[in-house]
Design a protein around this motif. Structure first.
Motif, PDB file in Angstrom:
ATOM      1  N   UNK A 372      -9.604  15.747  10.285  1.00 58.47           N
ATOM      2  CA  UNK A 372      -8.516  15.746  11.265  1.00 58.47           C
ATOM      3  C   UNK A 372      -8.227  14.329  11.753  1.00 58.47           C
ATOM      4  N   UNK A 373      -9.286  13.577  12.050  1.00 59.88           N
ATOM      5  CA  UNK A 373      -9.101  12.194  12.499  1.00 59.88           C
ATOM      6  C   UNK A 373      -8.445  11.352  11.401  1.00 59.88           C
ATOM      7  N   UNK A 374      -8.910  11.542  10.167  1.00 62.11           N
ATOM      8  CA  UNK A 374      -8.338  10.786   9.054  1.00 62.11           C
ATOM      9  C   UNK A 374      -6.882  11.166   8.807  1.00 62.11           C
ATOM     10  N   UNK A 375      -6.558  12.453   8.933  1.00 66.50           N
ATOM     11  CA  UNK A 375      -5.184  12.897   8.715  1.00 66.50           C
ATOM     12  C   UNK A 375      -4.234  12.281   9.734  1.00 66.50           C
ATOM     13  N   UNK A 376      -4.641  12.291  11.012  1.00 67.58           N
ATOM     14  CA  UNK A 376      -3.796  11.698  12.046  1.00 67.58           C
ATOM     15  C   UNK A 376      -3.653  10.198  11.837  1.00 67.58           C
ATOM     16  N   UNK A 377      -4.745   9.548  11.475  1.00 67.21           N
ATOM     17  CA  UNK A 377      -4.691   8.110  11.234  1.00 67.21           C
ATOM     18  C   UNK A 377      -3.768   7.787  10.059  1.00 67.21           C
ATOM     19  N   UNK A 378      -3.847   8.605   9.004  1.00 65.40           N
ATOM     20  CA  UNK A 378      -2.994   8.395   7.840  1.00 65.40           C
ATOM     21  C   UNK A 378      -1.527   8.627   8.185  1.00 65.40           C
ATOM     22  N   UNK A 379      -1.254   9.625   9.004  1.00 67.17           N
ATOM     23  CA  UNK A 379       0.122   9.886   9.410  1.00 67.17           C
ATOM     24  C   UNK A 379       0.691   8.706  10.202  1.00 67.17           C
ATOM     25  N   UNK A 380      -0.110   8.133  11.098  1.00 72.00           N
ATOM     26  CA  UNK A 380       0.355   6.991  11.890  1.00 72.00           C
ATOM     27  C   UNK A 380       0.590   5.774  10.996  1.00 72.00           C
ATOM     28  N   UNK A 381      -0.357   5.501  10.116  1.00 66.73           N
ATOM     29  CA  UNK A 381      -0.207   4.346   9.219  1.00 66.73           C
ATOM     30  C   UNK A 381       0.972   4.535   8.269  1.00 66.73           C
ATOM     31  N   UNK A 382       1.125   5.743   7.745  1.00 64.03           N
ATOM     32  CA  UNK A 382       2.238   6.006   6.837  1.00 64.03           C
ATOM     33  C   UNK A 382       3.574   5.826   7.549  1.00 64.03           C
ATOM     34  N   UNK A 383       3.636   6.271   8.794  1.00 66.54           N
ATOM     35  CA  UNK A 383       4.872   6.128   9.566  1.00 66.54           C
ATOM     36  C   UNK A 383       5.212   4.656   9.774  1.00 66.54           C
ATOM     37  N   UNK A 384       4.234   3.855  10.176  1.00 68.53           N
ATOM     38  CA  UNK A 384       4.490   2.441  10.425  1.00 68.53           C
ATOM     39  C   UNK A 384       4.878   1.709   9.141  1.00 68.53           C
ATOM     40  N   UNK A 385       4.159   1.999   8.039  1.00 64.65           N
ATOM     41  CA  UNK A 385       4.453   1.331   6.773  1.00 64.65           C
ATOM     42  C   UNK A 385       5.840   1.695   6.264  1.00 64.65           C
ATOM     43  N   UNK A 386       6.176   2.975   6.338  1.00 64.17           N
ATOM     44  CA  UNK A 386       7.473   3.415   5.831  1.00 64.17           C
ATOM     45  C   UNK A 386       8.621   2.864   6.673  1.00 64.17           C
ATOM     46  N   UNK A 387       8.409   2.734   7.986  1.00 63.32           N
ATOM     47  CA  UNK A 387       9.438   2.139   8.835  1.00 63.32           C
ATOM     48  C   UNK A 387       9.696   0.690   8.429  1.00 63.32           C
ATOM     49  N   UNK A 388       8.642  -0.042   8.128  1.00 69.57           N
ATOM     50  CA  UNK A 388       8.803  -1.428   7.681  1.00 69.57           C
ATOM     51  C   UNK A 388       9.548  -1.493   6.356  1.00 69.57           C
ATOM     52  N   UNK A 389       9.195  -0.610   5.435  1.00 66.42           N
ATOM     53  CA  UNK A 389       9.872  -0.592   4.138  1.00 66.42           C
ATOM     54  C   UNK A 389      11.349  -0.261   4.289  1.00 66.42           C
ATOM     55  N   UNK A 390      11.658   0.742   5.120  1.00 70.49           N
ATOM     56  CA  UNK A 390      13.053   1.137   5.286  1.00 70.49           C
ATOM     57  C   UNK A 390      13.875   0.030   5.937  1.00 70.49           C
ATOM     58  N   UNK A 439      12.900   6.511   0.752  1.00 69.40           N
ATOM     59  CA  UNK A 439      12.167   5.941   1.887  1.00 69.40           C
ATOM     60  C   UNK A 439      12.545   6.653   3.180  1.00 69.40           C
ATOM     61  N   UNK A 440      13.819   6.982   3.340  1.00 70.05           N
ATOM     62  CA  UNK A 440      14.230   7.756   4.519  1.00 70.05           C
ATOM     63  C   UNK A 440      13.553   9.123   4.539  1.00 70.05           C
ATOM     64  N   UNK A 441      13.459   9.755   3.364  1.00 70.47           N
ATOM     65  CA  UNK A 441      12.806  11.059   3.297  1.00 70.47           C
ATOM     66  C   UNK A 441      11.323  10.942   3.640  1.00 70.47           C
ATOM     67  N   UNK A 442      10.662   9.919   3.109  1.00 73.48           N
ATOM     68  CA  UNK A 442       9.243   9.718   3.421  1.00 73.48           C
ATOM     69  C   UNK A 442       9.041   9.449   4.907  1.00 73.48           C
ATOM     70  N   UNK A 443       9.926   8.648   5.493  1.00 72.84           N
ATOM     71  CA  UNK A 443       9.812   8.351   6.919  1.00 72.84           C
ATOM     72  C   UNK A 443      10.047   9.600   7.759  1.00 72.84           C
ATOM     73  N   UNK A 444      11.042  10.404   7.377  1.00 75.90           N
ATOM     74  CA  UNK A 444      11.317  11.634   8.128  1.00 75.90           C
ATOM     75  C   UNK A 444      10.142  12.602   8.036  1.00 75.90           C
ATOM     76  N   UNK A 445       9.566  12.740   6.838  1.00 76.58           N
ATOM     77  CA  UNK A 445       8.437  13.656   6.673  1.00 76.58           C
ATOM     78  C   UNK A 445       7.216  13.173   7.445  1.00 76.58           C
TER      79      UNK A 445
END
Length: 460
Positions: A372-390, A439-445
């Motif tokens: 659970x901790x890893x999943x939340x951490x991955x979601x936060x990191x994925x969100x930040x990375x995808x925002x930068x890419x977009x 990238x928009x789809x990844x960020x939205x998800x």
């Protein structure tokens, strides 16, 4: 050993006292355990209707909120999760039941040589016995069974809540996959039309001798490839529609599904993990805790098996005499107590299995918490990375590629650049445009998945 009695009344009196004493209500702790917990909202899980008959008008402009409502109402996995909760409730009911008494009726002492005498059936020289045996559990076994089943029922309800969370995340992911597929189909259609226009322009220039037939052939090849891409995009749209329809339990008309929402806002999300106490309250972690509590109680129950249960028996015997047979004893009653002797086995296997189950439940709790901790951490990191890419794609890559493609198209129409330049510029622009959609789809998800996870934690 029996003692004469004048009638059956005393036997009934003794039996009544014994059964009433044993059938008394369980202890206050057991009563607290078996109190019904909060029921699940039945209106959200009506099994009597299927959404396959939804009108196409309700699917042609589908919002994310409506898609989640349909999934929560008709999804098959969620219905199976509800049946698991019902099974756990039934198991709790079974665990709270006390052992039933056993009634034995028998006749013996029938002597063919001496006969059974004259008169009514009651006066026949037959030894008739009426016996009741009742198992009396000791060591708090019944309360421990109730407590174990209650913890497992709680775990089942928490599993159901976790299934709801995962379903909402899957619906949001499928929804934005469909939105991306719709945009890709639009881009593919525009690209195919653009190539067709370029091919028409190339044919005109060929007639005027401005370009060679080889260049026209290259344009025609790319135009055909664009048409194939358009067919592939249409097929991907159907697959995305089918995936979302399956989650919503829709059987028919799924090809008419069109999503209405645009890309969501992904601001105001935390940049770090929530506090650990909130993670401990997540449904899957709480369910693992409940199973650990159930395993600990089951170990106590296994140890309680070493406390001997006793079986109490009450008996009434009717054995009249007759002139031909004077062996009868009239009416008599008796009592017996059975106590097991642990001379060969003392439940070592059951106790060891219960201890192993506790170890497994502890390890499962640690694993679930880390996941659970890893999943939340991955979601936060994925969100930040995808925002930068977009941001980079929208602010730098896409404008530059669009400007380059438009300039090359204009130059080609005026005969300033060869056909290969315009084809390369168009392919680059189309590739970056599709990258922006993905990238928009990844960020939205990522954003919706994190939002759903945080909403569940905030509700605890």
């Amino acid at each position: 050993m029996t003692k004469p009695c004048s009638s059956l009344a005393k036997f009934h009196w003794v039996v009544g006292i014994a059964i009433a004493a044993y059938s008394s209500a369980p202890s206050c702790y057991a009563q607290k355990l078996i109190e019904p917990t909060q029921k699940l909202p039945d209106q959200a899980y009506n099994n009597s209707s299927i959404s396959g008959n939804l009108p196409e008008a309700g699917l042609s402009s589908l919002s994310l909120e409506r898609a989640m409502q349909l999934a929560l109402q008709y999804n098959h996995d969620l219905k199976l999760g509800k049946t698991n909760v019902d099974n756990a409730e039934a198991a709790t009911t079974a665990a709270s039941a006390a052992p039933n008494p056993n009634l034995t009726i028998q006749s013996s002492g029938i002597n063919p040589r001496l006969g059974i005498g004259a008169g009514s059936l009651r006066n026949k020289t037959i030894d008739s016995t009426l016996r009741i045996d009742q198992l009396i559990e000791r060591g708090g076994k019944r309360d421990l069974r109730i407590e174990t089943a209650t913890h497992l029922e709680k775990a089942s309800r928490l599993d159901f809540n976790d299934t709801r969370r995962q379903l909402k995340q899957m619906v949001s992911a499928a929804y934005y996959d469909l939105l991306a597929a719709q945009h890709k189909l639009r881009i593919s259609q525009e690209n195919s039309d653009s190539y067709q226009a370029t091919l028409n322009a190339a044919n005109k220039r060929k007639k005027s001798g401005d370009i060679s037939g080889a260049d026209v052939a290259r344009v025609r090849i790319d135009a055909l490839r664009a048409e194939n891409d358009l067919l592939q995009s249409a097929n991907e749209l159907k697959r995305a529609q089918s995936a979302l329809a399956l989650l919503m339990g829709i059987k028919e008309n799924f090809q008419s599904i069109r999503v209405a929402n645009d890309w969501p806002a992904t601001d105001n999300f935390p940049a770090s993990l929530p506090p650990d106490e909130l993670i401990q309250k997540r449904s899957d972690v709480a369910a693992a805790k409940a199973r650990l509590e159930a395993a600990l109680t089951a170990r106590k129950l296994a140890l309680a098996a070493k406390t001997r249960d006793i079986t109490v028996g009450l008996q009434f015997e009717h054995y009249p005499t007759s002139p031909a047979n004077q062996l009868g004893s009239g009416n008599s009653y008796g009592i017996s107590v059975q106590i097991p002797l642990f001379t060969r086995y003392e439940f070592q296997g059951e106790i060891r299995a219960a201890e192993v189950a506790v170890d497994a439940a502890q390890e499962n709790l640690a694993k679930t918490t880390d996941a659970a901790r890893s999943e939340l951490n991955l979601q936060i990191e994925s969100l930040q990375t995808t925002k930068t890419q977009l941001t980079r794609v929208q602010n730098e890559l896409l404008p530059a590629a669009r400007k380059s493609a438009e300039a090359t198209e204009f130059a080609f129409k005026n005969g300033a650049v060869p056909v290969m330049d315009v084809l390369d510029a168009r392919r680059t622009y189309r590739s970056i445009e599709l990258d922006a959609i993905y990238t928009k789809a990844d960020l939205a998800k990522a954003g919706m998945s994190l939002r759903i996870s945080l909403e569940e934690l905030e509700q605890k």
